[in-house]
Design a protein around this motif. Sequence first.
Motif, PDB file in Angstrom:
ATOM      1  N   SER A   1      -1.282  -7.040  -8.006  1.00  0.00           N
ATOM      2  CA  SER A   1      -0.415  -6.269  -8.673  1.00  0.00           C
ATOM      3  C   SER A   1      -1.279  -6.393 -10.330  1.00  0.00           C
ATOM      4  O   SER A   1      -2.195  -7.103 -10.626  1.00  0.00           O
ATOM      5  N   SER A   2      -0.694  -5.251 -11.000  1.00  0.00           N
ATOM      6  CA  SER A   2      -1.433  -5.122 -12.316  1.00  0.00           C
ATOM      7  C   SER A   2      -0.692  -6.205 -13.259  1.00  0.00           C
ATOM      8  O   SER A   2       0.233  -6.501 -13.076  1.00  0.00           O
TER       9      SER A   2
ATOM     10  N   THR B   1       3.943  -2.357 -12.794  1.00  0.00           N
ATOM     11  CA  THR B   1       3.468  -3.278 -11.963  1.00  0.00           C
ATOM     12  C   THR B   1       4.209  -3.573 -10.682  1.00  0.00           C
ATOM     13  O   THR B   1       4.739  -2.286 -10.417  1.00  0.00           O
TER      14      THR B   1
ATOM     15  N   ASN C   1      -6.035  -2.675  -8.807  1.00  0.00           N
ATOM     16  CA  ASN C   1      -4.735  -2.902  -9.968  1.00  0.00           C
ATOM     17  C   ASN C   1      -5.214  -3.977 -10.899  1.00  0.00           C
ATOM     18  O   ASN C   1      -5.177  -4.065 -12.180  1.00  0.00           O
TER      19      ASN C   1
ATOM     20  N   SER D   1      -6.002  -2.789 -14.761  1.00  0.00           N
ATOM     21  CA  SER D   1      -4.945  -3.099 -15.639  1.00  0.00           C
ATOM     22  C   SER D   1      -5.689  -3.980 -16.761  1.00  0.00           C
ATOM     23  O   SER D   1      -5.328  -4.045 -17.929  1.00  0.00           O
TER      24      SER D   1
END
Length: 421
Positions: A287-288, A309, A394, A398
């Motif tokens: 996930s970001s 996200t 990600n 990010s």
Amino acid sequence: MEKLLLRNVDKENSHTIEVYLKGGGYSALRKALKEMSPDDVVEEVKLSGLRGRGGAGFPTGMKWEFAAADLKEPKFFVCNADEGEPCTFKDRVIIEKDPHALIEGMLIGAYATGCRYGYIYLRGEYPIGKKILERAIAEAYEKGFLGENILGTDFSFDLYVHSGAGAYICGEETALIESLEGKRGEPRIKPPFPVNAGYLWKPTVVNNVETLANVPLIIERGGKWYSQIGSPDCPGPKLFPVSGKVKRPGVYELPMGTPLREIIFEHAGGIVKDRKLKAVFPGGASSSLLTADEIDVPMDFPSLAKAGTMLGSGAIMVLDETDCVVKAALRLIEFFRHESCGKCTPCREGTDWLVRIMRRIEEGLGTEEDLDTILSVSETMENSFCGLGMAAHNPVASSVRKFRDEFLEHIKLGRCPFRSG
Ligand code: NAI
Ligand code: SF4
């Protein structure tokens, strides 16, 4: 909130069928088989609003409806227990502490969709879980919940455990199916989706462990009751594994949509040594990340997507002010490079490029231009063949976007500012 998914885990010998039956276990299966048609079960699950807990959040009732409508035989019901994402350890609790809830959920799902055979594809690194599941399956056969003519009906279902061999990609459902067929675990093109062409190219339902553990509750207490828990758009209880720099790491059961801030600061006790929160990966290692100012977000699929996200497996990894974001993102992309199956170029080459650039920056040998290259490689990786490559960048991309100054500091100083000397 009343414990639902974790209702049994603190009981002594919770993994045994005696304890499960004492707590009302297998009564949902009895109700489904004796009082409901397969269509009724599908409708109840649709009414509940249950969405898959493996990461993608696909509506479970809809998946079952698709599988039920496909009349090719035999059909297979597979539980994806290949929980391999770094910092995701929620399914393990159910596997080891409440295996019969999982088996009962599979039986109800198999009845609803017309599946005759089932497999639990278990992460190879869960050997204790394997023993527990095999024992639970043997107990269920002894009591007549598995095998021919279950509970005197014409529903029959056989269930087996299949251990993975340590490849993260086999958690991707089509790679899992290839592996189950004895082949190298590489993803297949989708569509066709497994509900129509899965194991041996026959209709195959693939559901995550936590998803299935919800099913007996839904049948027992009704889809309407379930739909009123947590977020209206994606209801139900949710398991959140919390790790990193919190005072009380662990698996927390909370209503879907509980704010991230509440999970970190109330349930997990806040940040170790009362330091400042720096960043959070809110939905697993792919996930970001979110910054400390972005944690007033409800933990559900639509809210996290809106925040840029994803909820993913719901695994929350917390960094504090003493952690180096560059190093954290490097560790994650090293994992994905190692686990990339190598089938497609954007992921195979992209993860390798990102590791090399990130290492250079972490060692103080990077340039500002490297940051643009990271974002460009990440964009290309969006075109990968499967979810692994599409999401692997990600954490890195990010981090560059939200902590650019920290990257620039590494470049300017020629070393990691969090390392002394
Ligand atoms: P996906 O969106 O392709 O599919 C989700 C599910 O819905 C699948 O079972 C798929 O077969 C089904 N589906 C989707 N559209 C369908 C249709 N039109 N007809 C019938 N069935 C359909 O997502 P995918 O690639 O399966 O999963 C990605 C997620 O997995 C990511 O969000 C990530 O968070 C999660 N993940 C979880 C891990 C864990 O350890 N729990 C590890 C790695 C990733
Ligand atoms: Fe394999 Fe990665 Fe391509 Fe998926 S994205 S098929 S894991 S190389």
